[in-house]
Enzyme design. Structure first.
Site, PDB file in Angstrom:
ATOM      1  N   ASN A 115     165.287  23.249 -90.457  1.00 46.40           N
ATOM      2  CA  ASN A 115     164.777  23.996 -91.622  1.00 46.40           C
ATOM      3  C   ASN A 115     164.855  25.514 -91.485  1.00 46.40           C
ATOM      4  O   ASN A 115     165.041  26.207 -92.470  1.00 46.40           O
ATOM      5  CB  ASN A 115     163.370  23.515 -91.994  1.00 46.40           C
ATOM      6  CG  ASN A 115     162.363  23.737 -90.907  1.00 46.40           C
ATOM      7  OD1 ASN A 115     162.681  23.640 -89.724  1.00 46.40           O
ATOM      8  ND2 ASN A 115     161.149  24.038 -91.271  1.00 46.40           N
ATOM      9  N   GLY A 188     160.056  19.701 -84.417  1.00 46.92           N
ATOM     10  CA  GLY A 188     160.523  18.696 -85.370  1.00 46.92           C
ATOM     11  C   GLY A 188     159.370  17.863 -85.898  1.00 46.92           C
ATOM     12  O   GLY A 188     158.219  18.302 -85.912  1.00 46.92           O
ATOM     13  N   SER A 189     159.693  16.637 -86.290  1.00 44.23           N
ATOM     14  CA  SER A 189     158.703  15.790 -86.959  1.00 44.23           C
ATOM     15  C   SER A 189     157.775  15.096 -85.961  1.00 44.23           C
ATOM     16  O   SER A 189     158.104  14.968 -84.773  1.00 44.23           O
ATOM     17  CB  SER A 189     159.439  14.740 -87.790  1.00 44.23           C
ATOM     18  OG  SER A 189     160.211  13.936 -86.932  1.00 44.23           O
ATOM     19  N   GLU A 210     156.219  21.243 -81.141  1.00 47.73           N
ATOM     20  CA  GLU A 210     155.929  22.017 -82.356  1.00 47.73           C
ATOM     21  C   GLU A 210     156.210  21.102 -83.538  1.00 47.73           C
ATOM     22  O   GLU A 210     157.370  20.895 -83.899  1.00 47.73           O
ATOM     23  CB  GLU A 210     156.832  23.263 -82.407  1.00 47.73           C
ATOM     24  CG  GLU A 210     156.558  24.274 -81.310  1.00 47.73           C
ATOM     25  CD  GLU A 210     155.348  25.153 -81.590  1.00 47.73           C
ATOM     26  OE1 GLU A 210     154.926  25.244 -82.755  1.00 47.73           O
ATOM     27  OE2 GLU A 210     154.805  25.731 -80.630  1.00 47.73           O
ATOM     28  N   CYS A 244     157.522  24.256 -92.142  1.00 47.93           N
ATOM     29  CA  CYS A 244     156.453  23.472 -91.502  1.00 47.93           C
ATOM     30  C   CYS A 244     155.069  24.026 -91.788  1.00 47.93           C
ATOM     31  O   CYS A 244     154.097  23.285 -91.756  1.00 47.93           O
ATOM     32  CB  CYS A 244     156.689  23.404 -89.998  1.00 47.93           C
ATOM     33  SG  CYS A 244     156.843  25.035 -89.259  1.00 47.93           S
ATOM     34  N   GLU A 334     153.379  14.658 -95.094  1.00 49.18           N
ATOM     35  CA  GLU A 334     153.914  16.011 -95.275  1.00 49.18           C
ATOM     36  C   GLU A 334     155.016  15.995 -96.344  1.00 49.18           C
ATOM     37  O   GLU A 334     155.904  15.146 -96.310  1.00 49.18           O
ATOM     38  CB  GLU A 334     154.510  16.463 -93.930  1.00 49.18           C
ATOM     39  CG  GLU A 334     155.081  17.846 -93.930  1.00 49.18           C
ATOM     40  CD  GLU A 334     155.779  18.176 -92.599  1.00 49.18           C
ATOM     41  OE1 GLU A 334     156.144  17.254 -91.838  1.00 49.18           O
ATOM     42  OE2 GLU A 334     155.958  19.377 -92.332  1.00 49.18           O
TER      43      GLU A 334
HETATM   44  P1  NAD Z   1     163.344  15.752 -86.807  1.00 49.79           P
HETATM   45  O1  NAD Z   1     162.199  15.334 -85.957  1.00 49.79           O
HETATM   46  O2  NAD Z   1     163.988  14.743 -87.657  1.00 49.79           O
HETATM   47  O3  NAD Z   1     164.513  16.374 -85.902  1.00 49.79           O
HETATM   48  C1  NAD Z   1     164.277  17.380 -84.951  1.00 49.79           C
HETATM   49  C2  NAD Z   1     165.294  17.250 -83.815  1.00 49.79           C
HETATM   50  O4  NAD Z   1     165.133  15.980 -83.200  1.00 49.79           O
HETATM   51  C3  NAD Z   1     166.749  17.339 -84.266  1.00 49.79           C
HETATM   52  O5  NAD Z   1     167.445  18.154 -83.359  1.00 49.79           O
HETATM   53  C4  NAD Z   1     167.227  15.906 -84.228  1.00 49.79           C
HETATM   54  O6  NAD Z   1     168.584  15.791 -83.873  1.00 49.79           O
HETATM   55  C5  NAD Z   1     166.370  15.276 -83.169  1.00 49.79           C
HETATM   56  N1  NAD Z   1     166.088  13.860 -83.436  1.00 49.79           N
HETATM   57  C6  NAD Z   1     165.933  13.268 -84.657  1.00 49.79           C
HETATM   58  N2  NAD Z   1     165.662  11.957 -84.511  1.00 49.79           N
HETATM   59  C7  NAD Z   1     165.644  11.710 -83.180  1.00 49.79           C
HETATM   60  C8  NAD Z   1     165.424  10.541 -82.402  1.00 49.79           C
HETATM   61  N3  NAD Z   1     165.178   9.354 -82.963  1.00 49.79           N
HETATM   62  N4  NAD Z   1     165.484  10.646 -81.055  1.00 49.79           N
HETATM   63  C9  NAD Z   1     165.730  11.825 -80.475  1.00 49.79           C
HETATM   64  N5  NAD Z   1     165.966  12.970 -81.174  1.00 49.79           N
HETATM   65  C10 NAD Z   1     165.915  12.913 -82.494  1.00 49.79           C
HETATM   66  O7  NAD Z   1     162.804  16.988 -87.662  1.00 49.79           O
HETATM   67  P2  NAD Z   1     163.580  17.815 -88.760  1.00 49.79           P
HETATM   68  O8  NAD Z   1     163.791  16.944 -89.949  1.00 49.79           O
HETATM   69  O9  NAD Z   1     164.756  18.504 -88.160  1.00 49.79           O
HETATM   70  O10 NAD Z   1     162.501  18.933 -89.090  1.00 49.79           O
HETATM   71  C11 NAD Z   1     161.460  18.721 -89.983  1.00 49.79           C
HETATM   72  C12 NAD Z   1     160.142  18.470 -89.281  1.00 49.79           C
HETATM   73  O11 NAD Z   1     159.928  19.429 -88.288  1.00 49.79           O
HETATM   74  C13 NAD Z   1     158.954  18.587 -90.213  1.00 49.79           C
HETATM   75  O12 NAD Z   1     158.033  17.584 -89.923  1.00 49.79           O
HETATM   76  C14 NAD Z   1     158.373  19.944 -89.886  1.00 49.79           C
HETATM   77  O13 NAD Z   1     156.993  20.074 -90.146  1.00 49.79           O
HETATM   78  C15 NAD Z   1     158.668  20.057 -88.435  1.00 49.79           C
HETATM   79  N6  NAD Z   1     158.783  21.447 -88.035  1.00 49.79           N
HETATM   80  C16 NAD Z   1     157.849  21.981 -87.227  1.00 49.79           C
HETATM   81  C17 NAD Z   1     157.930  23.315 -86.883  1.00 49.79           C
HETATM   82  C18 NAD Z   1     156.930  23.967 -85.987  1.00 49.79           C
HETATM   83  O14 NAD Z   1     157.196  25.066 -85.547  1.00 49.79           O
HETATM   84  N7  NAD Z   1     155.811  23.346 -85.693  1.00 49.79           N
HETATM   85  C19 NAD Z   1     158.993  24.078 -87.363  1.00 49.79           C
HETATM   86  C20 NAD Z   1     159.928  23.486 -88.178  1.00 49.79           C
HETATM   87  C21 NAD Z   1     159.838  22.171 -88.508  1.00 49.79           C
END
Ligand code: NAD
Length: 461
Positions: A115, A188-189, A210, A244, A334
């Site tokens: 994002n 990430g999520s 995070e 996020c 979310e």
């Molecule tokens: P995501 O969890 O889908 O992906 C994040 C990373 O994890 C990517 O690099 C992806 O390739 C990897 N990934 C995805 N699925 C995986 C799996 N099964 N096994 C191992 N690795 C995997 O998240 P996203 O869609 O990229 O981002 C959105 C989410 O991130 C939202 O929930 C948002 O709130 C959160 N976010 C948090 C922050 C923060 O600073 N706290 C910042 C940005 C986004």
């Protein structure tokens, strides 16, 4: 797998040489990174535009500018941060000198989301490198242009033994996580955060997670509605709501809700025009899957503004929803997109009831001119961080910790705290030999009385 294992060996060997901890070397690398980012400014704009039509202004404000400030702050302070810090010694150890040594963990894995694909990948890299670690960075596979550019930029600055970008999706990240790292930093999520935490637990690897959450935004009837609406529209629709720490839903005092909705409509039009699809400043949803996920949230709700979707271009209009049921899809988890549900409250008990339905959020916002009101809310609820009378702006201060609590994350970073996140703190006591107080040695017989009397008087400061 073999390629990854080989890379980790190469990085660990380089780490053992001590080079990654030399402050002059670190500074030269961070300086080179800064120059590379500055000279690639146009390329960064282009990549972010190709990925989801992010405007240049938002790209600078939320991706490039933040990184340049983080680099500047780190370059200015790294000597000081890296030095062993002398601290007050314990009286019981007299005579001694006590220090905290900052020691890099070693081989760090950083996994980034899509994002803010540039900023959220590079910010932890800066802290990890500053603290003296080696890094493998896995950017998001959903923003391919930015991921490629990140690889291009970082590979001109760092040798692979120091930092290597490894692109890929779930299978590649899964393979990376099977290995033994000294630290893992994940953004990430929540569900993927749990996968990362499990993989890390296998080797007792420390982690920063995070994550995200459902960030409430409470508005009472003491506010200036026009100003509040302007700030809400900015915080919710910047990056098309794919933030996020964006306010997820509003909780508005019932007596002002209708008026606030009218102001929100005016401010959306003022920011993005009659048709936001034609606005150069309004980005797209990252892909069709996420567009569809958001589209489902429009079922069985009352749309009072927006709701327009163009699947050809992943366009999703800034959308306001009035009083959705708490059981509706949009109030489930979310949102992470440009949909703003507007709920109302009659009294403070109702506010807590709604907030407490969800896990501890990452962001928390209150708009009010009543000090007691916002102070009580801040004290009563657990959340990562937040702001009063605005949204998201706490992120812009690198002297504030940025991170979640509970489901919204573990650990925090930015500025000095980023350096600390990537360093183990070694506590060291250096004992002098010119005096050896016999109190602690056996036989203890008559010493218990003495220690009873002394103990409350020491280590109180
Ligand atoms: P995501 O969890 O889908 O992906 C994040 C990373 O994890 C990517 O690099 C992806 O390739 C990897 N990934 C995805 N699925 C995986 C799996 N099964 N096994 C191992 N690795 C995997 O998240 P996203 O869609 O990229 O981002 C959105 C989410 O991130 C939202 O929930 C948002 O709130 C959160 N976010 C948090 C922050 C923060 O600073 N706290 C910042 C940005 C986004």
């Amino acid at each position: 797998m073999e390629q990854i294992e080989q890379l980790i060996i190469t990085q660990k060997t380089f780490f053992s040489s001590g080079k990654t901890r030399e402050v002059a070397y670190i500074k030269s690398k961070l300086q080179a990174l800064k120059s590379a980012i500055i000279s690639n400014e146009t390329a960064i704009y282009e990549a972010l535009y190709k990925d989801f039509k992010k405007s240049k202004f938002e790209a600078y404000l939320s991706e490039i500018g933040i990184i340049l400030s983080e680099l500047e702050m780190t370059l200015k302070n790294i000597e000081n941060w890296s030095k062993p810090k002398r601290i007050r010694a314990a009286a019981l150890n007299f005579p001694s000198k006590d220090y905290i040594f900052s020691e890099p963990y070693g081989a760090v894995l950083i996994i980034a989301p899509w994002n803010y694909p540039f900023q959220l990948a590079i910010a932890p890299v800066i802290s990890a490198i500053a603290a003296g670690n080696t890094v493998v960075l896995k950017p998001s596979e959903l923003t391919t242009h930015t991921a490629q550019l990140i690889e291009d930029i970082l590979s001109t600055v760092f040798e692979r033994q120091h930092l290597k970008v490894m692109q890929g999706g779930v299978p590649e990240t899964t393979a990376l996580l099977k290995n033994r790292w000294d630290y893992i930093f994940f953004t990430g999520s929540v569900p993927v955060g749990k996968i990362v935490a499990k993989a890390a637990a296998h080797y007792m690897t420390p982690v920063t997670l995070e994550l995200g959450g459902k960030n409430p935004c409470i508005i009472d009837d003491s506010v200036d509605l026009k100003l509040t609406a302007k700030r809400l529209v900015w915080g919710k629709f910047v990056n098309a709501g794919q933030t996020c720490i964006a306010p997820d839903y509003l909780l508005v005092k019932d007596t002002i809700k209708s008026e606030l909705i009218e102001h929100l409509k005016i401010e959306i039009t003022s920011a993005y025009g009659e048709n936001p699809e034609n606005s150069e400043d309004y980005p797209r949803i990252v892909n069709a899957k996420h567009l569809e996920r958001l589209e489902h949230m429009l079922k069985d709700v009352s749309i009072v503004h927006g709701g327009v979707i163009n699947k050809q271009d992943n366009y999703f209009a800034p959308t306001l929803i009035d009083a959705p049921s708490l059981d509706s899809k949009v109030m489930e988890g979310e949102i992470f997109g440009p949909i703003l549900p507007i709920l109302s409250y009659a009294n403070e008990t109702e506010i807590s009831k709604i907030i407490n339905r969800y896990e501890k959020p990452l962001g928390f916002y209150v708009f009010s001119n009543r000090k007691e009101f916002y102070k009580t809310l801040i004290k009563t609820h657990q959340f990562g961080g937040g702001s009063v009378n605005d949204t998201m702006i706490h992120f812009g201060n690198p002297r504030l910790p940025f991170g979640g609590v509970g489901d919204s994350g573990i650990g925090a970073y930015h500025g000095r705290l980023g350096f600390d996140t990537f360093s183990h703190k070694k506590g060291i006591t250096i004992k002098a030999n010119w005096l050896d107080i016999p109190l602690r040695y056996a036989p203890y017989s008559k010493k218990l009385n003495m220690i009873h009397r002394i103990n409350p008087l020491i280590n109180t400061k």
